[in-house]
Design a protein around this motif. Structure first.
Motif, PDB file in Angstrom:
ATOM      1  N   GLY A 144      14.028 -52.486   8.095  1.00 40.24           N
ATOM      2  CA  GLY A 144      15.176 -53.503   8.244  1.00 40.24           C
ATOM      3  C   GLY A 144      15.685 -53.251   6.800  1.00 40.24           C
ATOM      4  O   GLY A 144      15.910 -52.396   5.998  1.00 40.24           O
ATOM      5  N   GLU A 145      16.129 -54.673   6.322  1.00 42.42           N
ATOM      6  CA  GLU A 145      16.867 -54.969   5.034  1.00 42.42           C
ATOM      7  C   GLU A 145      16.008 -55.603   4.075  1.00 42.42           C
ATOM      8  O   GLU A 145      15.299 -56.307   4.631  1.00 42.42           O
ATOM      9  N   ASP A 198      10.583 -46.243  -0.685  1.00 41.91           N
ATOM     10  CA  ASP A 198      11.620 -47.216  -0.089  1.00 41.91           C
ATOM     11  C   ASP A 198      11.820 -47.021   1.531  1.00 41.91           C
ATOM     12  O   ASP A 198      12.383 -47.866   2.313  1.00 41.91           O
ATOM     13  N   ASN A 250      14.793 -47.791  11.833  1.00 36.98           N
ATOM     14  CA  ASN A 250      15.711 -46.859  11.743  1.00 36.98           C
ATOM     15  C   ASN A 250      15.130 -45.618  12.850  1.00 36.98           C
ATOM     16  O   ASN A 250      14.049 -45.619  13.064  1.00 36.98           O
ATOM     17  N   THR A 269      10.425 -59.400   2.809  1.00 40.69           N
ATOM     18  CA  THR A 269      10.668 -58.342   3.123  1.00 40.69           C
ATOM     19  C   THR A 269       9.563 -57.738   3.968  1.00 40.69           C
ATOM     20  O   THR A 269       8.141 -57.824   3.720  1.00 40.69           O
TER      21      THR A 269
END
Length: 399
Positions: free
Chosen positions: A237-238, A232, A111, A192
């Motif tokens: 990404g996700e 977090d 991001n 993740t």
């Protein structure tokens, strides 16, 4: 399907400038650097990076947004081969593994905040990074065997597990850590990616592993995660899509490995030919003997076949295809073919080839692990065969 690989003038000029830079600046540094770079001389790295920027060859793969050239994979194939003529060439332009692959991954997935915090300094060559995936008794060739866990907490996530053979970890500023966030051992998916500063409490570098290849800057480390807390914001990404993102970097990174080692193999061939021209035995030059000519010719065949496969696969990836079959075929063939090139070059040079008077013995040690890194040849062959059988059965059913 016809396919051409004509170079545009700007890329051809950059490749020529890269060749000049490596010959005049990097190879002399290589000769002075000693055998082992596992503990990473940061002053050497910074000196090389500064010189690359002065030469105008820094960051062929770096996005233009961050001051790089932003080349396609097919363009990189030619430029990286020139950089790869020295073990230190990729280091000088921040194109060594895993930094080159991490730059690509962050550019596609990070991001805006992560781009500034992690990608910007990495792209500038100010820091190094690592990709923290492989485990001693777990994830490696089989990512579903991931045992390192990431569990939610009141403040984000807590990571526990042991990783090993983490290339470039010693001295790295941060790592991209793959941990299981859902499911159990052996389950598909559920992983993740996390961006973790290497000085985070609970993250311990247990050792730098002694290995056959000693020219890898930062070595290969064993890492221990004991209740490592991250927020977090550290998620890349996700959640649970880490293995999907791993594929983003995996195919292109296998190809950039091939590009860099092509440079070393081509240089090995040139060292061998020079020796064959100079050395006389039994009243003739080595280059005039049929058996030596065969070794030279076989080297030429392996080099050209490697380039052809590499260029075709890069063009496929540049088109947006996943190219999983092509990357497996190319990585397997090139890793083995280039090993043969260096081996034959040593044979041509004889005793000189195994001495430290030439870099050939060092190249041999450095190149041999490529048949294991980024997937052993046997795993790629298994995948290639499985796809071939599946295609045949599908065609028979449909026909």
């Amino acid at each position: 399907m016809s396919m051409t690989f004509d170079l545009d003038p700007a890329t051809a000029e950059l490749a020529a400038r890269m060749s000049k830079f490596v010959g005049e600046v990097v190879i002399p540094e290589e000769a002075r650097s000693g055998i082992s770079l596992h503990h990473g001389d940061e002053q050497l790295r910074q000196r090389l990076v500064s010189s690359a920027k002065e030469f105008g060859v820094y960051g062929p793969h770096v996005p233009e947004e961050f001051g790089g050239h932003g080349l396609s994979l097919l363009q990189l194939a030619v430029v990286f081969e020139q950089a790869g003529r020295s073990l230190l060439g990729p280091l000088a332009i921040q194109a060594q593994a895993p930094d080159e692959g991490n730059i690509n991954l962050l550019d596609k997935v990070a991001n805006s905040e992560q781009r500034q915090r992690f990608l910007a300094p990495l792209a500038a060559g100010d820091v190094r990074s690592c990709i923290v995936m492989t485990e001693p008794n777990g994830a490696g060739s089989d990512p579903n065997a991931l045992t390192t866990t990431a569990r939610r907490s009141d403040r984000g996530w807590v990571i526990n597990g042991r990783k090993w053979f983490i290339s470039g970890a010693h001295g790295a500023a941060f790592g991209i850590v793959l941990a299981r966030s859902s499911g159990e051992w052996g389950d598909r998916g559920g992983a993740t990616m996390f961006l973790v500063d290497m000085n985070t409490p609970g993250l311990e570098e247990v050792r730098v592993i002694d290995s056959l290849d000693e020219g890898y800057f930062g070595g290969h480390s064993e890492l221990l995660f004991t209740d490592v807390e991250v927020s977090d914001d550290a998620v890349l990404g996700e959640v649970d899509l880490g293995l999907k993102y791993a594929q983003v970097r995996l195919g292109p990174a296998r190809m950039t490995h091939c590009m860099r080692w092509l440079g070393i193999a081509q240089r090995s061939q040139e060292i061998a030919i020079e020796r064959a021209i100079e050395r006389e035995v039994f009243g003739a030059k080595l280059s005039e003997l049929g058996m030596v000519q065969q070794l030279i010719a076989d080297n030429e065949i392996d080099l050209e076949a490697s380039r052809a496969l590499l260029y075709r696969t890069c063009a496929e990836l540049d088109s947006g295809a996943t190219a999983t079959r092509s990357t497996s075929i190319t990585k397997t063939f090139v890793s083995e073919a280039l090993g043969r090139v260096v081996d034959r070059s040593i044979q041509i040079c004889g005793a000189l080839g195994i001495s430290y008077d030439t870099p050939l013995s060092r190249f041999y040690r450095e190149l041999r692990p490529f048949r294991i890194y980024d997937g052993p040849s046997e795993v790629h062959r298994w995948a290639i065969a499985r796809r071939a059988v599946g295609r045949f059965e599908a065609n028979r059913t449909n026909g």
